[in-house]
Design a protein around this motif. Structure first.
Motif, PDB file in Angstrom:
ATOM      1  N   ASP A   1       0.845  -1.203   0.000  1.00  0.00           N
ATOM      2  CA  ASP A   1       0.000   0.000   0.000  1.00  0.00           C
ATOM      3  C   ASP A   1       0.870   1.238   0.000  1.00  0.00           C
ATOM      4  OD1 ASP A   1       0.499   1.113   2.753  1.00  0.00           O
ATOM      5  OD2 ASP A   1      -0.347  -0.805   3.373  1.00  0.00           O
ATOM      6  N   THR A   2       0.252   2.372  -0.231  1.00  0.00           N
ATOM      7  CA  THR A   2       0.968   3.654  -0.271  1.00  0.00           C
ATOM      8  C   THR A   2       0.553   4.541   0.896  1.00  0.00           C
ATOM      9  OG1 THR A   2      -0.715   4.571  -1.762  1.00  0.00           O
ATOM     10  CG2 THR A   2       1.244   3.590  -2.777  1.00  0.00           C
ATOM     11  N   GLY A   3       0.220   3.899   2.016  1.00  0.00           N
ATOM     12  CA  GLY A   3      -0.161   4.657   3.199  1.00  0.00           C
ATOM     13  C   GLY A   3       1.035   5.243   3.914  1.00  0.00           C
ATOM     14  N   LEU A   4       0.860   5.522   5.206  1.00  0.00           N
ATOM     15  CA  LEU A   4       1.928   6.154   5.990  1.00  0.00           C
ATOM     16  C   LEU A   4       3.095   5.218   6.242  1.00  0.00           C
ATOM     17  CD1 LEU A   4      -0.245   8.099   8.590  1.00  0.00           C
ATOM     18  CD2 LEU A   4       0.867   8.988   6.533  1.00  0.00           C
ATOM     19  N   GLY A   5       2.829   3.919   6.259  1.00  0.00           N
ATOM     20  CA  GLY A   5       3.909   2.964   6.485  1.00  0.00           C
ATOM     21  C   GLY A   5       4.352   2.920   7.934  1.00  0.00           C
ATOM     22  N   LEU A   6       5.471   2.267   8.173  1.00  0.00           N
ATOM     23  CA  LEU A   6       6.020   2.097   9.514  1.00  0.00           C
ATOM     24  C   LEU A   6       7.511   2.391   9.501  1.00  0.00           C
ATOM     25  CD1 LEU A   6       4.349  -1.284  10.579  1.00  0.00           C
ATOM     26  CD2 LEU A   6       3.707   0.994  11.374  1.00  0.00           C
ATOM     27  N   SER A   7       8.005   2.886  10.623  1.00  0.00           N
ATOM     28  CA  SER A   7       9.443   3.062  10.765  1.00  0.00           C
ATOM     29  C   SER A   7      10.115   1.699  10.884  1.00  0.00           C
ATOM     30  CB  SER A   7       9.751   3.902  12.014  1.00  0.00           C
ATOM     31  OG  SER A   7       9.357   3.199  13.183  1.00  0.00           O
ATOM     32  N   GLU A   8      11.435   1.691  10.787  1.00  0.00           N
ATOM     33  CA  GLU A   8      12.165   0.423  10.875  1.00  0.00           C
ATOM     34  C   GLU A   8      11.939  -0.246  12.228  1.00  0.00           C
ATOM     35  OE1 GLU A   8      16.760  -1.264  10.477  1.00  0.00           O
ATOM     36  OE2 GLU A   8      16.278   0.820  10.006  1.00  0.00           O
ATOM     37  N   GLU A   9      11.913   0.556  13.296  1.00  0.00           N
ATOM     38  CA  GLU A   9      11.670   0.006  14.626  1.00  0.00           C
ATOM     39  C   GLU A   9      10.272  -0.591  14.728  1.00  0.00           C
ATOM     40  OE1 GLU A   9      11.420   1.500  19.289  1.00  0.00           O
ATOM     41  OE2 GLU A   9      12.019   2.899  17.689  1.00  0.00           O
ATOM     42  N   ASN A  10       9.284   0.097  14.165  1.00  0.00           N
ATOM     43  CA  ASN A  10       7.912  -0.404  14.237  1.00  0.00           C
ATOM     44  C   ASN A  10       7.701  -1.622  13.351  1.00  0.00           C
ATOM     45  OD1 ASN A  10       7.113   1.511  16.084  1.00  0.00           O
ATOM     46  ND2 ASN A  10       6.345   2.944  14.552  1.00  0.00           N
ATOM     47  N   ARG A  11       8.438  -1.703  12.233  1.00  0.00           N
ATOM     48  CA  ARG A  11       8.322  -2.891  11.387  1.00  0.00           C
ATOM     49  C   ARG A  11       8.750  -4.137  12.151  1.00  0.00           C
ATOM     50  NH1 ARG A  11      10.475   0.308   7.094  1.00  0.00           N
ATOM     51  NH2 ARG A  11      12.509  -0.681   7.337  1.00  0.00           N
ATOM     52  N   ALA A  12       9.758  -3.985  13.028  1.00  0.00           N
ATOM     53  CA  ALA A  12      10.224  -5.135  13.809  1.00  0.00           C
ATOM     54  C   ALA A  12       9.180  -5.594  14.818  1.00  0.00           C
ATOM     55  CB  ALA A  12      11.526  -4.771  14.533  1.00  0.00           C
ATOM     56  N   ARG A  13       8.248  -4.720  15.195  1.00  0.00           N
ATOM     57  CA  ARG A  13       7.233  -5.063  16.189  1.00  0.00           C
ATOM     58  C   ARG A  13       5.870  -5.329  15.572  1.00  0.00           C
ATOM     59  NH1 ARG A  13       6.627  -1.310  21.148  1.00  0.00           N
ATOM     60  NH2 ARG A  13       5.479  -3.195  21.745  1.00  0.00           N
ATOM     61  N   ALA A  14       5.768  -5.245  14.272  1.00  0.00           N
ATOM     62  CA  ALA A  14       4.456  -5.316  13.620  1.00  0.00           C
ATOM     63  C   ALA A  14       3.744  -6.642  13.871  1.00  0.00           C
ATOM     64  CB  ALA A  14       4.606  -5.085  12.116  1.00  0.00           C
ATOM     65  N   PHE A  15       4.491  -7.719  14.117  1.00  0.00           N
ATOM     66  CA  PHE A  15       3.876  -9.030  14.323  1.00  0.00           C
ATOM     67  C   PHE A  15       3.688  -9.366  15.801  1.00  0.00           C
ATOM     68  CE2 PHE A  15       5.764  -9.429  10.067  1.00  0.00           C
ATOM     69  CZ  PHE A  15       4.646  -9.841   9.353  1.00  0.00           C
ATOM     70  N   ASP A  16       3.954  -8.401  16.695  1.00  0.00           N
ATOM     71  CA  ASP A  16       3.709  -8.628  18.120  1.00  0.00           C
ATOM     72  C   ASP A  16       2.213  -8.562  18.398  1.00  0.00           C
ATOM     73  OD1 ASP A  16       6.403  -8.753  18.427  1.00  0.00           O
ATOM     74  OD2 ASP A  16       6.621  -6.810  19.417  1.00  0.00           O
ATOM     75  N   ARG A  17       1.767  -9.442  19.271  1.00  0.00           N
ATOM     76  CA  ARG A  17       0.338  -9.465  19.597  1.00  0.00           C
ATOM     77  C   ARG A  17      -0.088  -8.174  20.285  1.00  0.00           C
ATOM     78  NH1 ARG A  17      -0.473 -15.069  22.684  1.00  0.00           N
ATOM     79  NH2 ARG A  17       1.655 -14.598  23.344  1.00  0.00           N
TER      80      ARG A  17
END
Length: 356
Positions: free
Chosen positions: A282-298
Motif C-alpha cells: 500500500d501507499t499509506g503512511l507505512g512504519l518506521s524500521e523500529e515499528n516494522r520489527a514489532r508489527a507481528f507482536d500481539r
C-alpha cells in the motif's frame, strides 16, 4: 558441586600420573629382566638398589604429581567457571529475575562458551516471552472489557426501560458479540500456533485463485475506504489450507483498510524458486524500521488510540504470521524506499500433500 568437580579432575590427573609412572617403572623392570635373564644371562648385573636411585625416583614422581595437580586444577577451573556463572544466572531466573545473564568468559573452552551463549539466548527468549505474556494479559483484559462494558450497559438499559428495543439496537449488540467472538477465535488460533497444533486441512491450493476470491469479497469495503485496488495474480500452486490462507489474506487487506485509507493497494502472487508468495503493498503512511520489527507482536499498534478507534484488535498480523509458519513458511514486512507498507506471505512450494 563445583568443588567436587575440581577435586575429581585433580584426583583423576594424579591417578593418571601414578598409573603412567607405574606402567613405565614396571615396563622398564620387565625389559631389563628380559635382557639380563634371557638374552644375556652371563652379563654382569648389579642388583643393588642405590640411595641415589631412590632419590631420583622420588624427585621424578614428586615433579610429575605436582605438574598433574597444577594441570588438573587449571583444567577444572576453566571447566567449572562457566558452569558456575550459568548456575548463578539460573538461580536468579528461578526467582523471577528474567534479566539475569551468564557471564561470558573469554578463556573458557569452546563447548563451555557455547553453553553460556545458548543459556543467554534461552534467558533472552524467556524474558521476551514473560514480557509478552504480561502485556498480552493486560491487552486481552482491555480488549474484552470495552465490548463487555458496552453490552452490559445496553442490556441494563433495556432491562430498566431506558433504551427502546429496536432492531438497530439489537444489531449493534450483535456486532459487539461478534467482536468478542472474533477476538476469542484469534486468541485461540494464536495459542494453537504457539503450541504447534494449529489444525490445517491441506489440499492443492493456488494462492492466485485464493487471493482473487478474497479480493472479490472485500472489494466493496476497500472501495468504501477510498482504496484504489490493483492486482497481478499469477498462478502459485502448493499444498495448503485454503481457508487459512484466505483468513490470512483478509487480515492483511483489513490492515490496509483500517490503517491506509485512501491509498493505492497492489496485490500480487507468484512463484520464486522453491516458494510461492502473496504480497500486498500500500501507499499509506507505512512504519518506521523500529515499528516494522514489532508489527507481528500481539496487540501491538503503531498508534494505540487510532488503532482502537478503528476497531483493530492488534491480532491481525500475528495471525498472518502464525498461519504462514504453520505451513512451514513465513510472513514478512518488506523494506520500502517510499512511504507505505509491503506485507508478504511466503510458503514452500510443495509437490506432496503435506503442510509440515
Amino acid at each position: 558441586m563445583a568443588g567436587s568437580l575440581n577435586a575429581r579432575i585433580t584426583r583423576t590427573m594424579i591417578g593418571l600420573t601414578l598409573t603412567a609412572f607405574a606402567v613405565v617403572f614396571l615396563g622398564l623392570t620387565a625389559y631389563f629382566l628380559f635382557i639380563y635373564e634371557w638374552l644375556y644371562p652371563d652379563a654382569a648385573y648389579d642388583e643393588n638398589w642405590r640411595l641415589g636411585d631412590t632419590v631420583m625416583v622420588g624427585v621424578l614422581l614428586s615433579v610429575a604429581l605436582m605438574a598433574a595437580s597444577l594441570i588438573g586444577w587449571r583444567l577444572a577451573r576453566r571447566i567449572v567457571a562457566p558452569l558456575k556463572t550459568v548456575a548463578g544466572a539460573a538461580r536468579l531466573i528461578a526467582t523471577g529475575d528474567f534479566s539475569a545473564r551468564a557471564e561470558v568468559l573469554h578463556d573458557s573452552y569452546g563447548e563451555a562458551g557455547a553453553l553460556v551463549a545458548d543459556f543467554n539466548l534461552m534467558a533472552e527468549r524467556l524474558q521476551r516471552a514473560e514480557a509478552e505474556l504480561t502485556y498480552s494479559n493486560s491487552a486481552i483484559a482491555h480488549e474484552l472489557r470495552t465490548p463487555l462494558t458496552i453490552l452490559r450497559g445496553r442490556l441494563q438499559g433495556l432491562s430498566d426501560g431506558v433504551f427502546e428495543p429496536t432492531p438497530q439496537l439489537y444489531e449493534r449488540l450483535i456486532s459487539h458479540v461478534d467482536d468478542l467472538s472474533r477476538i476469542v477465535d484469534e486468541l485461540r488460533a494464536l495459542a494453537l500456533s504457539n503450541a504447534g497444533q494449529l489444525d490445517l486441512i491441506c489440499t492443492q491450493a493456488d494462492l492466485g485463485a485464493e487471493a482473487a476470491v478474497t479480493l472479490a469479497s472485500l472489494e466493496s469495503d476497500l472501495s468504501g475506504a477510498g482504496i484504489t485496488l490493483t492486482r497481478t495474480l499469477h498462478p502459485a500452486t502448493t499444498f495448503a489450507d485454503g481457508a487459512r490462507l484466505r483468513q490470512a489474506f483478509v487480515a492483511v487487506l483489513e490492515n490496509c483498510r483500517r490503517y491506509a485509507p485512501g491509498s493505492a493497494v497492489h496485490v500480487e502472487t507468484g512463484v520464486e524458486g522453491d516458494t510461492v508468495y502473496f504480497r500486498c503493498t500500500d501507499t499509506g503512511l507505512g512504519l518506521s524500521e523500529e515499528n516494522r520489527a514489532r508489527a507481528f507482536d500481539r496487540f501491538w499498534r503503531a498508534d494505540e488510540s487510532r488503532g482502537r478507534s478503528l476497531g483493530g484488535s492488534g491480532l491481525g498480523l500475528p495471525i498472518v504470521r502464525a498461519i504462514a509458519r504453520a505451513h512451514g513458511g513465513e510472513a514478512l514486512i518488506l523494506p520500502s524506499e517510499r512511504s507505505g507498507l509491503a506485507v508478504e506471505i511466503r510458503l514452500p512450494r510443495r509437490a506432496l500433500p503435506s503442510c509440515s
